[in-house]
Write a protein that holds these residues in place. Sequence first.
Motif, PDB file in Angstrom:
ATOM      1  N   ILE A   1      75.927 -14.046   2.368  1.00 32.20           N
ATOM      2  CA  ILE A   1      76.296 -13.248   1.209  1.00 32.20           C
ATOM      3  C   ILE A   1      75.034 -12.802   0.485  1.00 32.20           C
ATOM      4  N   ASN A   2      74.971 -11.537   0.138  1.00 32.16           N
ATOM      5  CA  ASN A   2      73.844 -11.020  -0.631  1.00 32.16           C
ATOM      6  C   ASN A   2      73.937 -11.573  -2.052  1.00 32.16           C
ATOM      7  N   PRO A   3      72.950 -12.342  -2.513  1.00 33.83           N
ATOM      8  CA  PRO A   3      73.038 -12.942  -3.841  1.00 33.83           C
ATOM      9  C   PRO A   3      73.110 -11.924  -4.969  1.00 33.83           C
ATOM     10  N   ALA A   4      72.727 -10.682  -4.705  1.00 29.81           N
ATOM     11  CA  ALA A   4      72.797  -9.653  -5.740  1.00 29.81           C
ATOM     12  C   ALA A   4      74.236  -9.404  -6.186  1.00 29.81           C
ATOM     13  N   VAL A   5      75.189  -9.730  -5.301  1.00 28.75           N
ATOM     14  CA  VAL A   5      76.600  -9.558  -5.644  1.00 28.75           C
ATOM     15  C   VAL A   5      76.957 -10.372  -6.884  1.00 28.75           C
ATOM     16  N   LEU A   6      76.341 -11.551  -7.027  1.00 24.34           N
ATOM     17  CA  LEU A   6      76.672 -12.448  -8.132  1.00 24.34           C
ATOM     18  C   LEU A   6      76.003 -12.028  -9.431  1.00 24.34           C
ATOM     19  N   GLN A   7      75.186 -11.002  -9.362  1.00 29.54           N
ATOM     20  CA  GLN A   7      74.497 -10.525 -10.561  1.00 29.54           C
ATOM     21  C   GLN A   7      74.889  -9.100 -10.934  1.00 29.54           C
TER      22      GLN A   7
ATOM     23  N   ASP B   1      85.639 -19.930   1.205  1.00 33.14           N
ATOM     24  CA  ASP B   1      84.377 -19.198   1.289  1.00 33.14           C
ATOM     25  C   ASP B   1      83.399 -19.589   0.185  1.00 33.14           C
ATOM     26  N   PHE B   2      83.768 -20.577  -0.613  1.00 26.75           N
ATOM     27  CA  PHE B   2      82.944 -20.918  -1.771  1.00 26.75           C
ATOM     28  C   PHE B   2      81.543 -21.371  -1.360  1.00 26.75           C
ATOM     29  N   ASP B   3      81.445 -22.097  -0.239  1.00 32.03           N
ATOM     30  CA  ASP B   3      80.127 -22.574   0.188  1.00 32.03           C
ATOM     31  C   ASP B   3      79.180 -21.432   0.525  1.00 32.03           C
ATOM     32  N   ARG B   4      79.706 -20.242   0.816  1.00 31.83           N
ATOM     33  CA  ARG B   4      78.861 -19.099   1.132  1.00 31.83           C
ATOM     34  C   ARG B   4      78.136 -18.572  -0.108  1.00 31.83           C
ATOM     35  N   ILE B   5      78.736 -18.782  -1.286  1.00 31.85           N
ATOM     36  CA  ILE B   5      78.084 -18.296  -2.508  1.00 31.85           C
ATOM     37  C   ILE B   5      77.423 -19.425  -3.293  1.00 31.85           C
ATOM     38  N   ALA B   6      77.764 -20.678  -2.978  1.00 25.13           N
ATOM     39  CA  ALA B   6      77.272 -21.810  -3.766  1.00 25.13           C
ATOM     40  C   ALA B   6      75.754 -21.858  -3.910  1.00 25.13           C
ATOM     41  N   PRO B   7      74.969 -21.570  -2.835  1.00 23.10           N
ATOM     42  CA  PRO B   7      73.511 -21.645  -3.001  1.00 23.10           C
ATOM     43  C   PRO B   7      72.948 -20.646  -4.012  1.00 23.10           C
ATOM     44  N   HIS B   8      73.708 -19.588  -4.307  1.00 18.32           N
ATOM     45  CA  HIS B   8      73.206 -18.529  -5.184  1.00 18.32           C
ATOM     46  C   HIS B   8      73.729 -18.655  -6.621  1.00 18.32           C
ATOM     47  N   LEU B   9      74.543 -19.667  -6.891  1.00 16.59           N
ATOM     48  CA  LEU B   9      75.158 -19.770  -8.203  1.00 16.59           C
ATOM     49  C   LEU B   9      74.168 -20.003  -9.346  1.00 16.59           C
ATOM     50  N   PRO B  10      73.054 -20.721  -9.127  1.00 14.42           N
ATOM     51  CA  PRO B  10      72.125 -20.922 -10.248  1.00 14.42           C
ATOM     52  C   PRO B  10      71.624 -19.625 -10.879  1.00 14.42           C
ATOM     53  N   GLY B  11      71.526 -18.549 -10.108  1.00 12.56           N
ATOM     54  CA  GLY B  11      71.054 -17.287 -10.655  1.00 12.56           C
ATOM     55  C   GLY B  11      72.161 -16.302 -10.969  1.00 12.56           C
ATOM     56  N   ALA B  12      73.397 -16.744 -10.871  1.00 15.68           N
ATOM     57  CA  ALA B  12      74.525 -15.837 -11.042  1.00 15.68           C
ATOM     58  C   ALA B  12      74.744 -15.497 -12.510  1.00 15.68           C
ATOM     59  N   THR B  13      75.069 -14.249 -12.781  1.00 13.79           N
ATOM     60  CA  THR B  13      75.449 -13.831 -14.129  1.00 13.79           C
ATOM     61  C   THR B  13      76.927 -13.483 -14.210  1.00 13.79           C
TER      62      THR B  13
ATOM     63  N   ALA C   1      86.606 -30.719  -6.079  1.00 11.70           N
ATOM     64  CA  ALA C   1      85.763 -31.200  -7.178  1.00 11.70           C
ATOM     65  C   ALA C   1      84.481 -30.373  -7.270  1.00 11.70           C
ATOM     66  N   ARG C   2      83.890 -30.010  -6.119  1.00 10.82           N
ATOM     67  CA  ARG C   2      82.678 -29.187  -6.127  1.00 10.82           C
ATOM     68  C   ARG C   2      82.971 -27.798  -6.688  1.00 10.82           C
ATOM     69  N   VAL C   3      84.112 -27.246  -6.302  1.00 12.14           N
ATOM     70  CA  VAL C   3      84.488 -25.933  -6.816  1.00 12.14           C
ATOM     71  C   VAL C   3      84.683 -25.995  -8.325  1.00 12.14           C
ATOM     72  N   ALA C   4      85.425 -26.986  -8.799  1.00 10.86           N
ATOM     73  CA  ALA C   4      85.716 -27.096 -10.227  1.00 10.86           C
ATOM     74  C   ALA C   4      84.442 -27.268 -11.047  1.00 10.86           C
ATOM     75  N   ALA C   5      83.449 -27.939 -10.475  1.00  9.94           N
ATOM     76  CA  ALA C   5      82.203 -28.187 -11.201  1.00  9.94           C
ATOM     77  C   ALA C   5      81.361 -26.931 -11.348  1.00  9.94           C
ATOM     78  N   SER C   6      81.571 -25.926 -10.491  1.00 10.17           N
ATOM     79  CA  SER C   6      80.702 -24.746 -10.478  1.00 10.17           C
ATOM     80  C   SER C   6      81.391 -23.454 -10.891  1.00 10.17           C
ATOM     81  N   ALA C   7      82.718 -23.401 -10.806  1.00 10.90           N
ATOM     82  CA  ALA C   7      83.443 -22.171 -11.104  1.00 10.90           C
ATOM     83  C   ALA C   7      83.756 -22.072 -12.591  1.00 10.90           C
ATOM     84  N   HIS C   8      83.935 -20.845 -13.060  1.00  7.02           N
ATOM     85  CA  HIS C   8      84.374 -20.617 -14.435  1.00  7.02           C
ATOM     86  C   HIS C   8      85.896 -20.616 -14.534  1.00  7.02           C
ATOM     87  N   VAL C   9      86.552 -19.969 -13.560  1.00  3.49           N
ATOM     88  CA  VAL C   9      88.016 -19.863 -13.542  1.00  3.49           C
ATOM     89  C   VAL C   9      88.510 -20.417 -12.213  1.00  3.49           C
ATOM     90  N   VAL C  10      89.485 -21.322 -12.262  1.00  2.00           N
ATOM     91  CA  VAL C  10      90.048 -21.920 -11.056  1.00  2.00           C
ATOM     92  C   VAL C  10      91.555 -21.668 -11.025  1.00  2.00           C
TER      93      VAL C  10
END
Length: 298
Positions: A118-124, A135-147, A166-175
């Motif tokens: 996944i292109n991390p620019a998508v998260l910004q 598919d959450f693990d595909r974006i997880a590495p890029h979450l620290p820079g996500a806006t 639990a990993r999803v809930a810890a990193s997502a805004h909306v579940v």
Amino acid sequence: MTTIAVIGDPVLDQIYHASDPVLPGGKMLGRFFGSVPGGTTANFACAAARFGLEVQMIGRVADTWEGELHADALTAFGVNTDGLTAHDVARGAHTVIIIGPDGEKTLVYVPFPLDAAINPAVLQGHDMVYVMAADFDRIAPHLPGATAEICVDADAAAGLSAEGFARVAASAHVVFVNDVGFRKLTGEDPDRDNVAALLDQGPSLVCCTGGAGITYVATRDGEGQVLCLHRPARPARVVDTTGAGDCFNAAFLARRAQGADLAEALDFAIAAGALATEVTGAREAIPTPQSVADRMGR
């Protein structure tokens, strides 16, 4: 207009109607309905566009007539398909769906055979990102820079474990999670307290859909106090439940992005989800905003 990137692979749905409820080891007569563009995230994308979000689809398709079919179908709903990548494979992601006489479905899903980053620019570059937990693990590495606001559909049927949830809930805004998945992933029955308790794991909003039962939405107000609303399902002339949850999620996020309060967004989404069960086919059943308003009596 609020922008949302929807991450996931479009799926070719091969739909059959069965004469009897589908049971293990059973045999029954069937009728072929057709092969139609589908897929949880693609159906969500179409519904989100219809309800007023600016949508870009990020996913993989076969470099065949299947890929062209998916692109054309998404474009028809106003979805931007620049994020679709075509790959040299015999088949893209596809399903076999059997719909019983009660409108409930049995589904076999065959995922896309190749991996892709996944292109991390998508998260910004978007206000929101919507993704299935599978598919959450595909974006997880890029979450620290996500806006973007990260919205996840935690579908236990796709192999999600309690630890993965639990990993999803810890990193997502909306579940989003349905009542069946909630029980499987938490070991608890969905109620006001148990749904609200998930807020302590990290998300700012949790929605547990109940299908024909009760739907709960929990968040915190401006003072940090827990607010949890619940609504019963609306009556519907159920023909096909395929895509109803995707329609609900899209309607809820769209109304919320358009400034509706929590209660209004929930009521609108429940009405939209009910209407989506009354027509065969996930895309064909997506209601218009006006038809939802009519169902709500507005």
